[in-house]
Write a protein that holds these residues in place. Structure first.
Motif, PDB file in Angstrom:
ATOM      1  N   LEU A 159       0.985  -1.197  -0.023  1.00 36.60           N
ATOM      2  CA  LEU A 159      -0.026   0.043  -0.205  1.00 36.60           C
ATOM      3  C   LEU A 159       0.978   1.396  -0.096  1.00 36.60           C
ATOM      4  O   LEU A 159       2.026   1.113   1.071  1.00 36.60           O
ATOM      5  N   MET A 160       0.570   2.237  -0.546  1.00 33.70           N
ATOM      6  CA  MET A 160       1.304   3.391  -1.225  1.00 33.70           C
ATOM      7  C   MET A 160       0.873   4.580  -0.543  1.00 33.70           C
ATOM      8  O   MET A 160      -0.251   4.916  -1.249  1.00 33.70           O
ATOM      9  N   ARG A 161       1.245   5.749   0.044  1.00 35.15           N
ATOM     10  CA  ARG A 161       0.348   6.648   0.865  1.00 35.15           C
ATOM     11  C   ARG A 161       1.842   7.782   1.198  1.00 35.15           C
ATOM     12  O   ARG A 161       2.832   7.186   0.983  1.00 35.15           O
ATOM     13  N   LEU A 162       0.850   8.534   0.340  1.00 36.28           N
ATOM     14  CA  LEU A 162       1.487  10.185   0.034  1.00 36.28           C
ATOM     15  C   LEU A 162       1.055  11.329   0.802  1.00 36.28           C
ATOM     16  O   LEU A 162      -0.041  11.451   1.189  1.00 36.28           O
ATOM     17  N   ASP A 163       1.618  12.141   0.833  1.00 37.64           N
ATOM     18  CA  ASP A 163       1.872  13.053   1.751  1.00 37.64           C
ATOM     19  C   ASP A 163       1.318  14.158   0.996  1.00 37.64           C
ATOM     20  O   ASP A 163       2.072  14.851   0.210  1.00 37.64           O
ATOM     21  N   LEU A 164      -0.050  14.418   0.844  1.00 38.73           N
ATOM     22  CA  LEU A 164      -0.904  15.410  -0.703  1.00 38.73           C
ATOM     23  C   LEU A 164      -1.356  16.848  -0.105  1.00 38.73           C
ATOM     24  O   LEU A 164      -1.703  17.854  -0.777  1.00 38.73           O
ATOM     25  N   ILE A 165      -0.950  17.041   1.482  1.00 41.47           N
ATOM     26  CA  ILE A 165      -1.449  18.417   1.831  1.00 41.47           C
ATOM     27  C   ILE A 165      -0.199  19.428   2.283  1.00 41.47           C
ATOM     28  O   ILE A 165      -0.054  20.072   2.384  1.00 41.47           O
ATOM     29  N   THR A 166       0.912  18.396   2.905  1.00 45.72           N
ATOM     30  CA  THR A 166       2.131  19.919   2.947  1.00 45.72           C
ATOM     31  C   THR A 166       2.493  19.851   1.561  1.00 45.72           C
ATOM     32  O   THR A 166       2.990  19.838   1.202  1.00 45.72           O
ATOM     33  N   LYS A 167       2.414  21.640   1.520  1.00 48.36           N
ATOM     34  CA  LYS A 167       3.158  21.953   0.759  1.00 48.36           C
ATOM     35  C   LYS A 167       4.591  22.100  -0.001  1.00 48.36           C
ATOM     36  O   LYS A 167       4.551  21.781  -1.557  1.00 48.36           O
ATOM     37  N   GLY A 168       4.861  22.020   0.710  1.00 50.02           N
ATOM     38  CA  GLY A 168       7.348  21.417   0.514  1.00 50.02           C
ATOM     39  C   GLY A 168       6.757  20.116  -0.115  1.00 50.02           C
ATOM     40  O   GLY A 168       7.798  19.906  -0.759  1.00 50.02           O
ATOM     41  N   ALA A 169       6.318  18.491  -0.168  1.00 50.83           N
ATOM     42  CA  ALA A 169       6.129  17.914  -0.617  1.00 50.83           C
ATOM     43  C   ALA A 169       6.056  17.420  -1.688  1.00 50.83           C
ATOM     44  O   ALA A 169       5.607  16.362  -1.953  1.00 50.83           O
ATOM     45  N   GLN A 170       5.141  18.366  -2.038  1.00 48.82           N
ATOM     46  CA  GLN A 170       4.485  17.996  -3.807  1.00 48.82           C
ATOM     47  C   GLN A 170       5.313  18.625  -4.704  1.00 48.82           C
ATOM     48  O   GLN A 170       5.951  19.819  -4.849  1.00 48.82           O
ATOM     49  N   PRO A 171       5.314  17.716  -5.610  1.00 55.46           N
ATOM     50  CA  PRO A 171       6.218  17.229  -6.376  1.00 55.46           C
ATOM     51  C   PRO A 171       6.330  18.471  -7.746  1.00 55.46           C
ATOM     52  O   PRO A 171       4.869  18.827  -8.501  1.00 55.46           O
ATOM     53  N   SER A 172       7.120  19.005  -8.684  1.00 49.81           N
ATOM     54  CA  SER A 172       7.222  20.561  -9.681  1.00 49.81           C
ATOM     55  C   SER A 172       6.082  18.965 -10.492  1.00 49.81           C
ATOM     56  O   SER A 172       6.365  17.742 -10.855  1.00 49.81           O
ATOM     57  N   PRO A 173       5.778  19.782 -11.607  1.00 44.25           N
ATOM     58  CA  PRO A 173       5.526  18.315 -12.705  1.00 44.25           C
ATOM     59  C   PRO A 173       6.439  17.459 -13.508  1.00 44.25           C
ATOM     60  O   PRO A 173       6.710  16.713 -13.741  1.00 44.25           O
ATOM     61  N   GLU A 174       8.117  18.737 -13.445  1.00 45.45           N
ATOM     62  CA  GLU A 174       8.951  17.602 -13.980  1.00 45.45           C
ATOM     63  C   GLU A 174       8.973  17.172 -13.027  1.00 45.45           C
ATOM     64  O   GLU A 174       9.831  15.365 -13.189  1.00 45.45           O
ATOM     65  N   GLN A 175       9.031  16.778 -11.720  1.00 45.69           N
ATOM     66  CA  GLN A 175       9.689  15.994 -10.781  1.00 45.69           C
ATOM     67  C   GLN A 175       8.726  14.943 -10.720  1.00 45.69           C
ATOM     68  O   GLN A 175       9.324  13.430 -10.585  1.00 45.69           O
ATOM     69  N   LEU A 176       7.334  15.364 -11.259  1.00 48.62           N
ATOM     70  CA  LEU A 176       6.361  13.924 -10.821  1.00 48.62           C
ATOM     71  C   LEU A 176       6.245  13.005 -12.222  1.00 48.62           C
ATOM     72  O   LEU A 176       6.688  11.966 -12.077  1.00 48.62           O
ATOM     73  N   GLN A 177       7.237  14.204 -13.509  1.00 48.62           N
ATOM     74  CA  GLN A 177       7.113  12.891 -14.366  1.00 48.62           C
ATOM     75  C   GLN A 177       8.172  12.091 -14.413  1.00 48.62           C
ATOM     76  O   GLN A 177       8.405  11.253 -14.455  1.00 48.62           O
ATOM     77  N   GLN A 178       9.573  12.514 -13.195  1.00 57.07           N
ATOM     78  CA  GLN A 178      10.319  11.858 -12.752  1.00 57.07           C
ATOM     79  C   GLN A 178      10.228  10.387 -12.437  1.00 57.07           C
ATOM     80  O   GLN A 178      10.515   9.374 -12.107  1.00 57.07           O
ATOM     81  N   TYR A 179       9.673  10.620 -11.047  1.00 59.31           N
ATOM     82  CA  TYR A 179       9.028   9.720  -9.723  1.00 59.31           C
ATOM     83  C   TYR A 179       7.977   9.117 -10.760  1.00 59.31           C
ATOM     84  O   TYR A 179       8.307   8.006 -10.342  1.00 59.31           O
ATOM     85  N   MET A 180       6.795   9.532 -11.764  1.00 61.64           N
ATOM     86  CA  MET A 180       6.471   8.615 -12.138  1.00 61.64           C
ATOM     87  C   MET A 180       7.625   7.530 -13.141  1.00 61.64           C
ATOM     88  O   MET A 180       7.170   6.576 -13.612  1.00 61.64           O
ATOM     89  N   GLN A 181       8.412   8.417 -13.849  1.00 61.64           N
ATOM     90  CA  GLN A 181       9.161   7.127 -14.481  1.00 61.64           C
ATOM     91  C   GLN A 181      10.085   6.243 -13.608  1.00 61.64           C
ATOM     92  O   GLN A 181      10.366   5.159 -13.971  1.00 61.64           O
ATOM     93  N   GLN A 182      10.314   6.725 -12.338  1.00 63.66           N
ATOM     94  CA  GLN A 182      11.400   5.040 -11.740  1.00 63.66           C
ATOM     95  C   GLN A 182      10.277   4.866 -11.282  1.00 63.66           C
ATOM     96  O   GLN A 182      10.531   3.456 -10.967  1.00 63.66           O
ATOM     97  N   TYR A 183       9.240   4.728 -10.645  1.00 63.34           N
ATOM     98  CA  TYR A 183       8.199   3.755 -10.334  1.00 63.34           C
ATOM     99  C   TYR A 183       7.714   2.519 -11.514  1.00 63.34           C
ATOM    100  O   TYR A 183       7.628   1.531 -11.247  1.00 63.34           O
ATOM    101  N   GLN A 184       7.708   3.416 -12.536  1.00 72.21           N
ATOM    102  CA  GLN A 184       7.348   1.984 -13.958  1.00 72.21           C
ATOM    103  C   GLN A 184       8.635   1.657 -14.245  1.00 72.21           C
ATOM    104  O   GLN A 184       8.440  -0.226 -14.554  1.00 72.21           O
TER     105      GLN A 184
END
Length: 118
Positions: free
Chosen positions: A7-32
């Motif tokens: 089960l994967m839980r993400l911090d969705l409310i801490t402003k500093g924890a939110q990735p930029s669109p570029e980081q999100l794309q990088q994270y998705m590639q790492q996950y894939q």
């Protein structure tokens, strides 16, 4: 081999924890890439992401709106893997890329049936 739920839980409310669109794309590639490794090793069974919308059913036919993303850790998704034992499942879970971000977590559970003793 047993099956384990990650089960994967993400911090969705801490402003500093939110990735930029570029980081999100990088994270998705790492996950894939992580899932591709699990698949190549014959360990991946299934998985999916979850929306932040939902409803909770309680005894007595009580229906509540939620769960809400306002909670610090929101359940973002899950995968099912095959592993020899709990330690191997934990090893795969420790490699989950979402753990690279502060405030995120994974939970590992062995899948059992109601007919199988714990």
């Amino acid at each position: 081999m047993d099956e384990y739920l990650i089960l994967m839980r993400l911090d969705l409310i801490t402003k500093g924890a939110q990735p930029s669109p570029e980081q999100l794309q990088q994270y998705m590639q790492q996950y894939q890439d992580w899932v591709a490794t699990l698949t190549a090793q014959g360990r991946f069974v299934s998985g999916t992401g979850l929306s932040t919308e939902g409803r909770v059913l309680k005894a007595g036919n009580v229906v509540l709106d939620g769960p809400f993303a306002e909670t610090k850790e929101a359940l973002a998704g899950f995968i099912t893997i095959r592993a020899r034992d709990f330690d191997e499942a934990m090893g795969w879970a420790q490699a989950c890329p979402i753990l690279r971000a502060e405030g995120n977590s994974v939970e590992v559970r062995r899948i059992s049936t109601v007919h199988e003793p714990e």
